[in-house]
Scaffold this motif. Structure first.
Motif, mmCIF file in Angstrom:
data_model
loop_
_atom_site.group_PDB
_atom_site.id
_atom_site.type_symbol
_atom_site.label_atom_id
_atom_site.label_comp_id
_atom_site.label_asym_id
_atom_site.label_seq_id
_atom_site.Cartn_x
_atom_site.Cartn_y
_atom_site.Cartn_z
ATOM 1 N N LEU A 100 41.884 44.494 42.785
ATOM 2 C CA LEU A 100 40.494 44.966 42.761
ATOM 3 C C LEU A 100 40.042 45.318 44.168
ATOM 4 C CD1 LEU A 100 39.113 42.261 40.313
ATOM 5 C CD2 LEU A 100 39.550 44.665 39.793
ATOM 6 N N ASP A 102 37.406 46.129 47.262
ATOM 7 C CA ASP A 102 36.187 45.465 47.706
ATOM 8 C C ASP A 102 34.964 46.221 47.189
ATOM 9 O OD1 ASP A 102 35.169 43.261 49.481
ATOM 10 O OD2 ASP A 102 34.092 44.974 50.330
ATOM 11 N N TYR A 140 31.691 40.938 36.055
ATOM 12 C CA TYR A 140 32.331 40.442 37.273
ATOM 13 C C TYR A 140 31.927 41.306 38.454
ATOM 14 C CZ TYR A 140 35.592 44.328 37.676
ATOM 15 O OH TYR A 140 36.121 45.573 37.851
ATOM 16 N N PHE A 142 33.402 41.844 42.758
ATOM 17 C CA PHE A 142 34.446 41.495 43.705
ATOM 18 C C PHE A 142 34.032 41.965 45.090
ATOM 19 C CE2 PHE A 142 38.403 42.334 45.998
ATOM 20 C CZ PHE A 142 39.063 41.137 45.825
ATOM 21 N N ASN A 145 36.913 39.349 49.172
ATOM 22 C CA ASN A 145 38.039 38.627 48.581
ATOM 23 C C ASN A 145 37.614 37.524 47.612
ATOM 24 O OD1 ASN A 145 39.958 40.160 49.878
ATOM 25 N ND2 ASN A 145 40.084 38.791 51.642
ATOM 26 N N THR A 146 36.466 37.673 46.996
ATOM 27 C CA THR A 146 35.976 36.704 46.019
ATOM 28 C C THR A 146 35.646 37.425 44.718
ATOM 29 O OG1 THR A 146 35.026 35.311 47.732
ATOM 30 C CG2 THR A 146 34.224 34.979 45.496
ATOM 31 N N LEU A 147 36.216 36.909 43.651
ATOM 32 C CA LEU A 147 35.944 37.464 42.321
ATOM 33 C C LEU A 147 35.026 36.508 41.579
ATOM 34 C CD1 LEU A 147 36.590 39.567 40.068
ATOM 35 C CD2 LEU A 147 38.447 38.044 39.374
#
Length: 445
Positions: A100, A102, A140, A142, A145-147
């Motif tokens: 995914l 950024d 969701y 993203f 680096n966080t989903l």
């Protein structure tokens, strides 16, 4: 109203290799040069583990067990990627196909199974005892680096079990269950085959699914000794709820019909119990009609007429297809089974013809048919409820199940009286006069 089970999936630092120059960005989805290799990362999860009937709404994340898996299908613009999160050693590991980019946001389908088997990276094998929980409209985002995923995992089906005497094994027709799931497409396959269960400690295991016919629910229960059918209200077997049905008995039917009544489209097939002191099986009330044959194979029937004019292989294929569709023991009857059904209960066994000593009361033959085939059920049945077993159309049988040699019983509309007797059978085949009376025999080892 069922409470939603909300959860947030937090992805910490992604443990990803840097992308090669051949990676391609499309609609927010960074596609790797080798699509067969998943990205792997650690997942931080805060979620209640879902359950039926809100039995475990207060369970914390500690309720998750090693091997639990959540399947994820992401939509990014016009692109889709999929993956799964597996719980082990108090931690989650995520494998997904397609990195995914950024800032990507979109929809996610989240699915969790109890009692399922993973076939490969995206196919899951389900069964009648698999609990399915899902959210079709999770969201969701993203970034950095966080989903983050938000979804409400709730049951996809209802669940039902059957109450009865211990060690009783039953086959139940009328419940549709799920047999597989493809996380790459987010799609299920469903089966309408009968399910087999055994009673232990008063109940069978739960069967997860829904009524095969949602608008006119009907269940058929068959054992090696009896068969019953009952129509139910649409208000039971609700999604997310549990319930049980008491297995009928000879002493307590509670609204169950004696026999097995199948529906194929608008056509009903009535299989009646043939029970003697030493044997039990089910036999069709009538010869196979054009209505039933066309409902299964296509075509326009002449309603109520026996199906004739096809060869033995067609009859064998019909039986095979019925067995595959229903998972019920449909078969070509043996000569002995046919004669038992034609003869009727013990008190009637002295009849020459099926249901009478006077053939014209129960059968069409040379003296009363006018040289033509007639619709079923115009004359009297025998004491088992069987129509037209003497005369009208001869009926295809095997000599025995093991030999499968072809024999024909009952005579047809242009036969002599002798050829319509219960005791008569012939190995000569005339497809224009021949039909099949379906038989069911279930054995439970």
């Amino acid at each position: 109203m069922k409470k939603s089970h909300l959860f947030a999936l937090g992805l910490g630092t992604l443990l990803l290799a840097s992308c090669s120059s051949q990676d391609e960005i499309a609609d927010g989805l960074l596609k790797p040069s080798d699509p067969t290799q998943p990205y792997t990362c650690r997942m931080l999860l805060t979620a209640d583990k879902p359950a039926f009937d809100d039995e475990a709404t207060a369970r914390s994340a500690a309720a998750w067990e090693d091997g639990d898996k959540i399947h994820l299908t992401f939509t990014v613009g016009t692109e889709t990627t999929y993956g799964d999160a597996v719980y082990a050693n108090e931690d989650w590991t995520v494998n997904y196909y397609g990195q995914l980019a950024d800032g990507a946001t979109g929809d996610v389908k989240a699915v969790y199974f109890e009692n399922a088997t993973t076939a490969d990276d995206h196919n899951v094998i389900l069964n009648k005892n698999t609990a399915v929980y899902e959210d079709l409209a999770g969201k969701y985002s993203f970034s950095d680096n966080t989903l983050s995923v938000t979804a409400a995992l709730t049951p996809k089906t209802g669940r039902m079990r059957f109450a009865g005497e211990d060690d009783e094994t039953i086959k139940v027709h009328g419940i549709a269950t799920y047999s597989s799931y493809d996380s790459a497409t987010g799609s299920y396959t469903k089966t309408q085959s009968a399910v087999t269960e055994t009673v232990t400690d008063g109940y069978t295991p739960y069967v997860y699914g829904e009524f095969e016919n949602a608008t006119a629910p009907r269940l058929i229960i068959i054992t090696s000794d009896w068969a019953y059918t009952r129509d139910f209200a649409t208000t039971i077997f609700k999604t997310g709820e549990s319930g049980y049905i008491t297995i009928p008995t000879l002493d307590s039917r509670n609204g169950w019909y004696n026999g097995a009544l199948f529906k194929f489209g608008d056509v009903e097939l009535k299989m009646l119990p043939i029970k003697t002191k030493t044997d039990f099986f089910l036999m069709a009330e009538t010869e196979t009609t054009e209505d039933l044959y066309c409902a299964l194979n296509g075509g326009k029937p002449t309603k109520g007429m026996p199906k004739v004019g096809i060869d033995r292989s067609n009859w064998i294929n019909l039986v095979s297809n019925l067995k595959t569709i229903t998972n019920v023991g449909f078969k070509v009857p043996t000569v002995a089974e046919w004669k038992t059904a034609a003869g009727g209960p013990t008190a009637e066994l002295t009849y020459t013809y099926s249901g009478s000593n006077t053939l014209s009361e129960v059968g069409w033959y040379a003296d009363n048919s006018g040289g033509t085939l007639h619709k079923v059920k115009l004359l009297a049945p025998n004491a088992f409820g069987m129509y037209d077993m003497s005369g009208n159309a001869e009926e295809y049988c095997y000599y025995t199940d093991s030999s499968s040699s072809s024999y024909y019983c009952g005579g047809y509309y242009d036969s002599s009286k002798a050829s319509c007797e219960i005791s008569y059978s012939s190995s000569y085949f005339y497809s224009s006069y021949c039909t099949l009376r379906l038989c069911i025999r279930e054995t439970f080892n």
